[in-house]
Design a protein around this motif. Structure first.
Motif, mmCIF file in Angstrom:
data_model
loop_
_atom_site.group_PDB
_atom_site.id
_atom_site.type_symbol
_atom_site.label_atom_id
_atom_site.label_comp_id
_atom_site.label_asym_id
_atom_site.label_seq_id
_atom_site.Cartn_x
_atom_site.Cartn_y
_atom_site.Cartn_z
ATOM 1 N N UNK A 1 8.852 58.011 46.887
ATOM 2 C CA UNK A 1 9.699 58.482 45.793
ATOM 3 C C UNK A 1 9.497 59.964 45.545
ATOM 4 N N UNK A 2 8.221 60.362 45.511
ATOM 5 C CA UNK A 2 7.911 61.777 45.306
ATOM 6 C C UNK A 2 8.406 62.611 46.479
ATOM 7 N N UNK A 3 8.334 62.034 47.698
ATOM 8 C CA UNK A 3 8.797 62.771 48.875
ATOM 9 C C UNK A 3 10.296 63.057 48.779
ATOM 10 N N UNK A 4 11.080 62.037 48.418
ATOM 11 C CA UNK A 4 12.522 62.244 48.242
ATOM 12 C C UNK A 4 12.763 63.302 47.167
ATOM 13 N N UNK A 5 12.011 63.177 46.066
ATOM 14 C CA UNK A 5 12.153 64.137 44.985
ATOM 15 C C UNK A 5 11.883 65.562 45.445
ATOM 16 N N UNK A 6 10.858 65.719 46.274
ATOM 17 C CA UNK A 6 10.523 67.071 46.725
ATOM 18 C C UNK A 6 11.605 67.645 47.632
ATOM 19 N N UNK A 7 12.243 66.789 48.424
ATOM 20 C CA UNK A 7 13.371 67.269 49.223
ATOM 21 C C UNK A 7 14.464 67.804 48.300
ATOM 22 N N UNK A 8 14.656 67.087 47.180
ATOM 23 C CA UNK A 8 15.661 67.511 46.203
ATOM 24 C C UNK A 8 15.268 68.843 45.558
ATOM 25 N N UNK A 9 13.983 68.995 45.275
ATOM 26 C CA UNK A 9 13.509 70.262 44.697
ATOM 27 C C UNK A 9 13.801 71.406 45.650
ATOM 28 N N UNK A 10 13.509 71.181 46.941
ATOM 29 C CA UNK A 10 13.741 72.242 47.918
ATOM 30 C C UNK A 10 15.219 72.628 47.924
ATOM 31 N N UNK A 11 16.100 71.610 47.946
ATOM 32 C CA UNK A 11 17.536 71.897 47.941
ATOM 33 C C UNK A 11 17.924 72.673 46.688
ATOM 34 N N UNK A 12 17.433 72.216 45.522
ATOM 35 C CA UNK A 12 17.787 72.878 44.264
ATOM 36 C C UNK A 12 17.282 74.313 44.253
ATOM 37 N N UNK A 13 16.075 74.526 44.778
ATOM 38 C CA UNK A 13 15.523 75.873 44.747
ATOM 39 C C UNK A 13 16.255 76.811 45.703
ATOM 40 N N UNK A 14 16.713 76.274 46.847
ATOM 41 C CA UNK A 14 17.479 77.112 47.766
ATOM 42 C C UNK A 14 18.722 77.641 47.059
ATOM 43 N N UNK A 15 19.443 76.719 46.419
ATOM 44 C CA UNK A 15 20.642 77.153 45.701
ATOM 45 C C UNK A 15 20.265 77.997 44.489
ATOM 46 N N UNK A 16 19.120 77.689 43.888
ATOM 47 C CA UNK A 16 18.643 78.483 42.762
ATOM 48 C C UNK A 16 18.404 79.932 43.163
ATOM 49 N N UNK A 17 17.813 80.119 44.346
ATOM 50 C CA UNK A 17 17.561 81.473 44.817
ATOM 51 C C UNK A 17 18.870 82.209 45.064
ATOM 52 N N UNK A 18 19.843 81.476 45.637
ATOM 53 C CA UNK A 18 21.156 82.098 45.838
ATOM 54 C C UNK A 18 21.724 82.530 44.485
ATOM 55 N N UNK A 19 21.586 81.642 43.508
ATOM 56 C CA UNK A 19 22.079 81.939 42.154
ATOM 57 C C UNK A 19 21.464 83.224 41.622
ATOM 58 N N UNK A 20 20.141 83.327 41.767
ATOM 59 C CA UNK A 20 19.473 84.514 41.242
ATOM 60 C C UNK A 20 19.920 85.776 41.989
ATOM 61 N N UNK A 21 20.102 85.646 43.299
ATOM 62 C CA UNK A 21 20.561 86.785 44.093
ATOM 63 C C UNK A 21 21.935 87.251 43.605
ATOM 64 N N UNK A 22 22.828 86.272 43.407
ATOM 65 C CA UNK A 22 24.182 86.610 42.950
ATOM 66 C C UNK A 22 24.122 87.278 41.589
ATOM 67 N N UNK A 23 23.302 86.706 40.695
ATOM 68 C CA UNK A 23 23.198 87.287 39.353
ATOM 69 C C UNK A 23 22.673 88.704 39.400
ATOM 70 N N UNK A 24 21.642 88.900 40.219
ATOM 71 C CA UNK A 24 21.042 90.233 40.293
ATOM 72 C C UNK A 24 22.064 91.240 40.812
ATOM 73 N N UNK A 25 22.807 90.815 41.848
ATOM 74 C CA UNK A 25 23.800 91.707 42.427
ATOM 75 C C UNK A 25 24.835 92.094 41.365
ATOM 76 N N UNK A 26 25.222 91.089 40.556
ATOM 77 C CA UNK A 26 26.226 91.357 39.531
ATOM 78 C C UNK A 26 25.668 92.240 38.435
ATOM 79 N N UNK A 27 24.411 92.028 38.117
ATOM 80 C CA UNK A 27 23.813 92.830 37.052
ATOM 81 C C UNK A 27 23.732 94.282 37.476
ATOM 82 N N UNK A 28 23.510 94.513 38.780
ATOM 83 C CA UNK A 28 23.376 95.879 39.256
ATOM 84 C C UNK A 28 24.723 96.554 39.406
ATOM 85 N N UNK A 29 25.745 95.772 39.724
ATOM 86 C CA UNK A 29 27.047 96.393 39.993
ATOM 87 C C UNK A 29 27.743 96.794 38.703
#
Lengths: 274, 327
Positions: free
Chosen positions: B299-327
């Motif tokens: 159960x925890x293993x499946x959950x951790x796969x989900x965390x990895x997926x969420x964090x990948x998209x989370x990092x993209x989110x932060x990148x997009x936000x930062x780019x917008x904040x700078x522009x």
């Protein structure tokens, strides 16, 4: 905009229609909550409670009050924990600009990405060892994780807007950081406090994942579990289930009516922030 | 708080105003070194949250990682002496016949929900951006589904989609369509939870996109109208491109939220029937808490796969936000 009243009249009508469609499930919940047992399986169902009954609500009062009370305590506790932790942090990040503050903001953003179900599993493992399962303080702490990162970011954004001269003046008058925070920053941030409190309360009131894992089967279960057990044990008395659902929705309804602009502010601030 | 100040373009104006009046804004601006006493005070205010993050985010996450690397039974869970098995649980999960369907359902659920939430949200935002009586009030009412506890929405939809007595089948019957077993047939359960989740997500998209629309200057529309653009062209040539930053944020946040949707699916179908609506989130819960004999490790293993997926998209989110904040 120059629009004839005729044209806006049609827009209002369309708007009403769209809102009606969107809110139909909410209406249906109300309708079913007033429906008599014998009309429940009628086909087609009655579109409005012609033979309305309050039986469902009587059942709520008989059986669900303790759950509602628990939810209230947990909600208020979560608000207290969330505001106490995040308001000072927001002040520091917005106005004192510590080294490492950027990293902390980054961690807070990342924390919001973690699925609740994962946190629940980790909390379960920890609480099992500490003997905190089925305890109200345990659930308050867990529920606060839903709101704290969001709250710090809201406070930071809001407090950044407080004019620096005010804080400078306080400093000149000999006020320390703590006094400046308590007597100037916090009172000026009332709107942020309201927004944060609303969301912290609403999220903990609605929480199902932490409740279902951490206090399930214990003496202090919140209303979300009250409804969940109710559906599980009994799928006949849908009027009582829906009456409970209506009662459980009341905080959301009250908040929406009384504090709509804070809600809108919170929704947008949570999504679009610099 | 005025929500319009939160928009990227307004925010930069806001920040510039702040810069003129006071010290430079905190966001990303390299501030001059503050005196040590201020640093101490700052970390005094931050210490509780820092400690909180370590105790109530980092530690549970660590425990979850630990869970996924050990072989747990109910007994060893209490005594804490589960043997370390490395990546065995992840292998178990990947070999599980549920893995492929859960992955597929997670992708389909996320993609379909995102598309419709955004499309409907945008259409409504454009509609409610017009001036007419009750516009603001009705828009506020749209928030109701988003504010309701998920258990309430999920149980209401369960009853509406009930095969025998549900209003949806009654309505379909009127137009001559036979009863659909929304929640009890494997071919419909995923559709049912998708419908309910779209309903819940539309208000968020509406509110965020609406505030994005408000930051588009009216003069642009007037200019486009002078150039002879019709309403449709004005939408595709002006509204849609200018809304792109807000759309990106909305979609990325929606992606992160939808990926972890659990309550709705669990309450409506428990991931069933026959795993036809199982996603990673419900599967993880099912393994850890859904059975009498919990499989905490997998159960925890499946959950951790989900965390990895969420964090990948989370990092993209932060990148997009930062780019917008700078522009």
């Amino acid at each position: 905009m120059n629009r004839s009243t005729h044209r806006t009249w049609w827009k209002t009508a369309t708007g009403l229609l769209l809102t009606g469609i969107m809110l139909f499930p909410v209406y249906w919940m109300l309708n079913v909550s007033f429906t008599r047992d014998q009309d429940m399986r009628k086909s087609p169902p009655d579109l409005f409670p012609a033979h309305g009954t309050l039986a469902g609500y009587r059942t709520v009062l008989d059986e669900q009050l303790p759950y509602l009370g628990t939810s209230l305590v947990i909600g208020l506790g979560t608000v207290a924990v969330t505001v106490a932790l995040s308001a000072p942090a927001g002040y520091a990040l917005a106005k004192l600009r510590p080294r490492g503050g950027g990293l902390l903001s980054f961690v807070l953003l990342a924390a919001q990405m973690i699925p609740g179900i994962i946190m629940a599993m980790g909390f379960y493992a920890i609480y099992l060892q500490l003997g905190l399962l089925q305890s109200v303080p345990g659930l308050i702490v867990a529920d606060s994780t839903l709101a704290v990162p969001f709250a710090v970011l809201i406070f930071t954004a809001f407090m950044s807007g407080i004019p620096g001269e005010l804080l400078q003046a306080a400093k000149t008058d000999g006020a320390g950081a703590l006094r400046t925070f308590w007597s100037i920053v916090l009172p000026m941030s009332r709107n942020a406090v309201v927004t944060v409190s609303l969301f912290a309360f609403l999220w903990s009131w609605s929480d199902f994942v932490f409740a279902g894992t951490l206090v399930n089967g214990g003496p202090h279960e919140p209303i979300t579990l009250g409804i969940y057990h109710y559906i599980g044990n009994n799928n006949q008395e849908w009027n009582a289930i829906m009456a409970t659902a209506v009662v459980a929705s009341l905080p959301a309804a009250v908040i929406l009516v009384l504090a709509q602009r804070y809600v809108a502010a919170g929704v947008t601030a949570g999504a679009v922030k610099d | 708080m005025n929500h319009t100040t939160q928009l990227p373009d307004r925010a930069s104006v806001h920040a510039r105003k702040g810069a003129a009046a006071t010290a430079p804004p905190p966001a990303r601006a390299r501030s001059p070194r503050r005196p040590t006493s201020t640093q101490w005070a700052a970390w005094g205010f931050l210490a509780p949250v820092a400690l909180y993050l370590i105790l109530f985010y980092a530690y549970p996450l660590y425990r979850n990682l630990d869970l996924s690397l050990r072989h747990y039974t109910v007994r060893s869970f209490v005594q804490g002496d589960a043997p370390f098995t490395g990546l065995q649980n992840y292998r178990t999960v990947l070999d599980d016949p549920t893995f492929a369907p859960a992955l597929l359902h997670t992708v389909v659920f996320t993609a379909v929900c995102l598309f419709f939430q955004y499309a409907i949200g945008l259409a409504l935002a454009v509609f409610f951006n017009q001036h007419f009586r009750l516009s603001a009030t009705l828009r506020a009412l749209f928030l109701v589904p988003w504010l309701l506890p998920l258990i309430v929405s999920a149980s209401t939809w369960s009853w509406m989609l009930n095969s025998d007595s549900g209003i949806v089948n009654a309505a379909l019957n009127l137009v001559g369509i036979g009863p659909v077993n929304w929640l009890t047939s494997p071919s419909w359960s995923l559709t049912s939870v998708i419908i309910a989740n779209i309903w819940i997500g539309v208000p968020f998209n509406l509110v965020v996109l609406h505030s994005g629309l408000q930051s588009i200057p009216n003069s642009l529309y007037e200019a486009a109208a002078l150039d002879g653009a019709n309403a449709w062209q004005r939408f595709w040539r002006v509204t849609f491109p200018l809304l792109r930053p807000v759309s990106a944020i909305t979609l990325l946040l929606g992606l992160i939220y939808t990926l972890k949707v659990f309550d709705i699916i669990w309450i409506m179908t428990k991931g069933g029937p026959a795993e036809s609506s199982t996603t990673f989130a419900t599967w993880s819960y099912q393994l850890g808490f859904g059975n009498l004999l919990p499989a905490f490790g997998p159960g925890a293993a499946v959950g951790n796969l989900l965390v990895v997926a969420a964090l990948v998209f989370g990092l993209i989110y932060m990148k997009v936000q930062r780019k917008q904040a700078l522009s």
